[in-house]
Design a protein around this motif. Structure first.
Motif, short mmCIF file in Angstrom:
data_model
loop_
_atom_site.label_atom_id
_atom_site.label_comp_id
_atom_site.label_asym_id
_atom_site.label_seq_id
_atom_site.Cartn_x
_atom_site.Cartn_y
_atom_site.Cartn_z
N LEU A 1 104.46 -16.05 -70.51
CA LEU A 1 103.02 -16.09 -70.09
C LEU A 1 102.38 -14.79 -70.01
N SER A 2 100.97 -14.58 -70.34
CA SER A 2 100.35 -13.45 -70.02
C SER A 2 100.16 -13.09 -68.37
N GLY A 3 99.92 -11.94 -68.18
CA GLY A 3 99.70 -11.53 -66.62
C GLY A 3 98.97 -12.52 -66.04
N GLY A 4 97.73 -13.03 -66.58
CA GLY A 4 96.55 -13.73 -66.13
C GLY A 4 96.99 -15.14 -65.64
N GLU A 5 97.90 -15.53 -66.72
CA GLU A 5 98.62 -17.05 -66.86
C GLU A 5 99.57 -17.09 -65.50
N LYS A 6 100.31 -16.18 -65.73
CA LYS A 6 101.44 -15.95 -64.48
C LYS A 6 100.42 -15.79 -63.07
N GLU B 1 97.06 -8.27 -53.32
CA GLU B 1 96.60 -7.66 -54.62
C GLU B 1 96.80 -8.53 -55.59
N PRO B 2 95.98 -9.87 -55.56
CA PRO B 2 96.56 -10.68 -56.63
C PRO B 2 96.06 -10.36 -58.03
N CYS B 3 94.99 -9.41 -57.96
CA CYS B 3 94.42 -9.03 -59.46
C CYS B 3 94.75 -7.66 -59.71
N GLY B 4 95.67 -6.94 -58.91
CA GLY B 4 96.16 -5.53 -59.16
C GLY B 4 96.69 -5.20 -60.63
N ASN B 5 97.33 -6.18 -61.09
CA ASN B 5 97.92 -6.13 -62.82
C ASN B 5 96.96 -6.63 -63.62
N LEU B 6 95.98 -7.15 -63.70
CA LEU B 6 95.03 -7.99 -64.38
C LEU B 6 93.84 -7.24 -65.00
N ASP B 7 93.42 -7.77 -66.25
CA ASP B 7 92.33 -7.17 -66.92
C ASP B 7 90.97 -7.77 -66.09
N SER B 8 89.96 -7.26 -66.54
CA SER B 8 88.61 -7.90 -65.72
C SER B 8 88.23 -9.13 -66.18
N GLU B 9 88.68 -9.76 -67.26
CA GLU B 9 88.53 -11.24 -67.43
C GLU B 9 89.18 -11.92 -66.55
N ASN B 10 90.57 -11.75 -66.68
CA ASN B 10 91.64 -12.63 -65.73
C ASN B 10 91.31 -12.38 -64.33
N THR B 11 90.68 -11.07 -64.02
CA THR B 11 90.25 -10.74 -62.28
C THR B 11 88.98 -11.91 -62.07
N ASN B 12 88.31 -11.75 -62.82
CA ASN B 12 87.12 -12.79 -62.55
C ASN B 12 87.38 -13.91 -62.47
N ILE C 1 90.30 -15.14 -61.65
CA ILE C 1 91.28 -15.39 -60.43
C ILE C 1 90.39 -15.44 -59.14
N MET C 2 89.52 -14.65 -59.24
CA MET C 2 88.36 -14.56 -58.11
C MET C 2 87.49 -15.59 -57.95
N LYS C 3 87.23 -16.40 -59.17
CA LYS C 3 86.46 -17.40 -59.06
C LYS C 3 87.33 -18.65 -58.40
N ILE C 4 88.54 -18.78 -58.88
CA ILE C 4 89.56 -19.80 -58.35
C ILE C 4 89.71 -19.62 -56.66
N LEU C 5 89.68 -18.51 -56.33
CA LEU C 5 89.94 -18.30 -54.89
C LEU C 5 88.74 -18.44 -54.16
N THR C 6 87.28 -18.20 -54.69
CA THR C 6 86.27 -18.36 -54.06
C THR C 6 86.08 -20.03 -53.95
N GLN C 7 86.38 -20.72 -54.92
CA GLN C 7 86.33 -22.11 -55.19
C GLN C 7 87.17 -22.66 -53.87
N LEU C 8 88.58 -22.24 -53.95
CA LEU C 8 89.32 -22.71 -52.88
C LEU C 8 88.65 -22.57 -51.33
N HIS C 9 88.21 -21.36 -51.34
CA HIS C 9 87.62 -20.92 -49.80
C HIS C 9 86.28 -22.07 -49.72
N GLN C 10 85.58 -22.45 -50.65
CA GLN C 10 84.48 -23.24 -50.72
C GLN C 10 84.79 -24.58 -50.17
#
Length: 191
Positions: free
Chosen positions: A106-111, A131-142, A144-153
């Motif tokens: 898997l890629s870093g974002g997939e992992k 640091e869940p996005c510390g090793n990810l590019d900007s697209e994967n960071t976005n 992951i952050m959208k997923i976390l935001t949805q979970l918070h909602q």
């Protein structure tokens, strides 16, 4: 937020009942957890806390599905219910199409998405993200952050450790740490 060595990961480990704080009190669901036995703390970790690691900590030679299943096996969940939860968690992070792939492929974002699915598998109320996005590019960071935001909602409590101002902007509350302490009002990080 805070520089390396400021105490962010130590705070997460205390909140996750891995480490014991030198002072102060941690209360989860009205219960003072410092008074609990190690077995009782482990039970709370299994049932109420999900940990999202920066370095994933996936079993590289296991499939995506098996990695998500591991916490469910530990809690003794019946196989039929495990399969249902695995599917739900993989759907949540958009990884059902990779369920049979080995983690090492898997890629870093997939992992990271598999790591989130694993953290969600026991339906925890609290997600600790180190640091869940510390090793990810900007697209994967976005993503992951959208997923976390949805979970918070959806009602999950998310505690996110980050160095990134962009990631911090997703938070309802920001705390700047230095030397293990919350720095009040420095650079307007605290809200």
């Amino acid at each position: 937020m805070g520089k390396s060595g400021s105490g962010k990961s130590t705070l997460l480990n205390c909140l996750g009942l891995i480490d014991t704080p030198n002072e102060g009190t941690i209360i989860i669901d009205g219960e003072k957890v410092s008074a609990l036995s190690q077995k009782e703390k482990a039970d709370i970790r299994c049932k109420k806390i999900g940990y999202i690691f920066q370095n994933f900590f996936l079993e590289e030679h296991y499939s995506v599905e098996r990695n998500v299943e591991l916490p469910l096996i530990i809690t003794g969940l019946h196989k039929k219910e495990r399969k249902k939860r695995i599917t739900n968690c993989l759907e949540c992070v958009g990884m059902t199409h990779k369920r049979k792939q080995l983690a090492k492929n898997l890629s870093g974002g997939e992992k990271q998405r598999v790591c989130i699915a694993r953290a969600l598998s026991n339906q925890p109320e609290i997600l600790l993200a180190d640091e869940p996005c510390g090793n990810l590019d900007s697209e994967n960071t976005n993503n992951i952050m959208k997923i976390l935001t949805q979970l918070h909602q959806e009602g999950k409590t998310i505690v996110l450790v980050t160095h990134s101002l962009e990631e911090a902007e997703y938070a309802d509350r920001k705390i700047l740490m230095k030397d293990g302490m919350n720095i009040e009002n420095e650079e307007n990080y605290i809200s």
